[in-house]
Design an enzyme around this catalytic site. Structure first.
Site, short mmCIF file in Angstrom:
data_model
loop_
_atom_site.label_atom_id
_atom_site.label_comp_id
_atom_site.label_asym_id
_atom_site.label_seq_id
_atom_site.Cartn_x
_atom_site.Cartn_y
_atom_site.Cartn_z
N THR A 1 0.81 -1.22 0.00
CA THR A 1 0.00 0.00 0.00
C THR A 1 0.85 1.28 0.00
O THR A 1 2.01 1.23 0.39
CB THR A 1 -0.85 -0.05 1.29
OG1 THR A 1 -1.65 -1.20 1.23
CG2 THR A 1 -1.70 1.16 1.51
N ARG B 1 -13.74 -8.17 -0.94
CA ARG B 1 -13.05 -7.94 0.34
C ARG B 1 -12.59 -6.48 0.43
O ARG B 1 -12.05 -5.91 -0.51
CB ARG B 1 -11.84 -8.87 0.44
CG ARG B 1 -11.01 -8.69 1.71
CD ARG B 1 -9.81 -7.79 1.49
NE ARG B 1 -8.92 -7.76 2.65
CZ ARG B 1 -7.90 -6.92 2.77
NH1 ARG B 1 -7.63 -6.06 1.82
NH2 ARG B 1 -7.14 -6.94 3.84
N GLY C 1 -10.26 -3.88 2.84
CA GLY C 1 -9.24 -3.87 3.90
C GLY C 1 -9.37 -2.67 4.82
O GLY C 1 -10.42 -2.01 4.89
N ASP C 2 -8.29 -2.36 5.51
CA ASP C 2 -8.30 -1.25 6.47
C ASP C 2 -8.12 0.11 5.80
O ASP C 2 -8.51 1.14 6.36
CB ASP C 2 -7.17 -1.44 7.48
CG ASP C 2 -5.80 -1.49 6.80
OD1 ASP C 2 -5.66 -2.22 5.81
OD2 ASP C 2 -4.89 -0.77 7.25
N THR D 1 -0.17 0.34 6.91
CA THR D 1 0.02 -0.66 5.87
C THR D 1 0.27 -2.00 6.54
O THR D 1 0.98 -2.08 7.53
CB THR D 1 1.20 -0.31 4.95
OG1 THR D 1 1.50 -1.45 4.14
CG2 THR D 1 2.45 0.11 5.71
N GLY D 2 -0.33 -3.04 5.98
CA GLY D 2 -0.13 -4.36 6.59
C GLY D 2 -1.37 -5.21 6.42
O GLY D 2 -2.21 -4.94 5.56
N GLY E 1 -4.65 -6.03 6.67
CA GLY E 1 -5.76 -5.13 6.96
C GLY E 1 -6.75 -5.59 8.00
O GLY E 1 -7.26 -4.79 8.79
N1 ASP Z 1 -3.51 -2.86 4.43
C1 ASP Z 1 -3.76 -3.26 3.08
C2 ASP Z 1 -4.98 -4.14 3.06
O1 ASP Z 1 -5.11 -4.98 3.92
C3 ASP Z 1 -2.64 -3.98 2.44
C4 ASP Z 1 -1.27 -3.35 2.59
O2 ASP Z 1 -1.07 -2.47 3.37
O3 ASP Z 1 -0.40 -3.77 1.87
O4 ASP Z 1 -5.75 -4.04 2.15
#
Ligand code: ASP
Length: 339
Positions: free
Chosen positions: A205, A233, A235-236, A256-257, A259
């Site tokens: 992200t 789906r 995400g966060d 980022t991570g 989600g």
């Molecule tokens: N946080 C993002 C999600 O879960 C993915 C990412 O940060 O790479 O959609």
């Protein structure tokens, strides 16, 4: 004549001292700011956290990422130095990253299990607590700009799917064919995961947080989500309080991570709440959330953040996070791995 005398008397007694006091205290304040070396503006950006190994990134690719991060950072600095608004810096920096296929946002968005691209983004204004977001969009070239339009030109906070696509089109944003988001690298990544040759990729992200010269905080995040995610789906990243949060009383955060964990732990808002209610510093709050709460829960990822005094904290519990930051008192950081 008597009135003039009284006026002069009052002038000497009150107005001149008050005026002098004002001048002296203002100059002391600015001296103090200079002595403190407090930044007048600050910016941080990320291009995703993950488990990239140093060995897997050759010199050429390493340099490419560092160059892109530097360019993105310079776009933001330029806006802020010229008295631009934090929200403009956030949007333009993220636009730049969205237009580059290196990152998992906009052009470089990863693929869903079905081989489609569904993008999420959000933006927040720390001064007003206004926010806008789009989720599961498929035709908007720059989802962060659509999020800003939702914030500024609609009475809603979050629009999804086709409704969001149509809204963006009506707002005059650039609409693209689904094929625009096709990149061989991201498509091959999905194929490898489908053939179980590679672990599911959760990261990549982009985000930006800013303190502008007017003391306003702003945050934004944009993503293609997770490779191999289910159709529908979300995400966060488009969830205010999870992937993005900004509040002039505390800080601006972009995450980022993985989600699902960032949603369940309301990560971005948790950092702000820890500062507001427990008086933690930005560094203490981000460290607690990313390196303790999330690690205990098993949530991999990181965040970038800036507080109302221009302090910056870049925190991640993975092996890598593409990141860059700058404070107007001169500190510039551009890194990928721990140190
Ligand atoms: N946080 C993002 C999600 O879960 C993915 C990412 O940060 O790479 O959609």
């Amino acid at each position: 004549m008597r009135y003039i005398k009284t006026f002069l008397f009052l002038l000497i007694l009150f107005i001149i001292p008050v005026f002098l006091f004002f001048i002296i205290s203002t100059s002391l304040k600015s001296d103090k700011a200079n002595l403190d070396n407090t930044p007048t503006f600050a910016i941080a950006i990320h291009g995703g956290a993950g488990f990239m190994k140093k060995e897997s990134l050759n010199d050429e690719k390493y340099k490419l990422y560092i160059d892109k991060l530097n360019q993105a950072l310079s776009i933001g600095i330029n806006i802020l130095e010229n008295n631009g608004k934090g929200l403009d810096a956030v949007e333009k920096v993220i636009n730049f990253l969205e237009n580059d296929s290196l990152f998992n946002a906009g052009k470089g968005a990863v693929f869903t299990h079905e081989g489609k691209n569904e993008l999420d983004a959000s933006i927040m204004d720390g001064k007003t607590l206004n926010a806008g977001a789009v989720a599961g969009v498929t035709k908007i070239k720059n989802p962060i700009s659509a999020a800003r339009k939702v914030m500024e030109n609609s009475k809603h906070v979050l629009l999804s799917g086709d409704g969001a696509n149509k809204f963006a089109e009506k707002q005059g944003l650039e609409i693209v064919d689904d094929s625009y988001f096709f990149t061989t690298e991201k498509y091959n990544r999905l194929q490898k995961i489908l053939k179980k040759e590679q672990e599911s990729e959760k990261h990549g992200t982009v985000g930006c947080v800013v303190l502008d010269k007017f003391g306003n905080l702003a945050a934004g995040t944009s993503t293609g989500g997770m490779t191999n995610k289910m159709y529908g789906r979300i995400g966060d990243s488009p969830i205010i309080g999870a992937g993005t949060y900004a509040n002039n009383n505390t800080c601006a955060v972009s995450c980022t991570g993985h989600g699902e964990y960032f949603i369940r732990y309301a990560v971005a808002h948790d950092v702000s709440a820890l500062m507001e209610y427990k008086n933690l510093s930005l560094e203490e709050a981000t460290n607690l959330v990313i390196n303790k709460k999330l690690v205990t829960a098993g949530g991999a990822g990181g965040l970038i953040s800036v507080d109302k005094n221009g302090n910056i904290s870049l925190q991640f519990n993975t092996t890598s996070m593409f990141r860059a930051s700058y404070q107007s008192n001169g500190k510039r950081v551009v890194k990928i791995f721990k140190d």
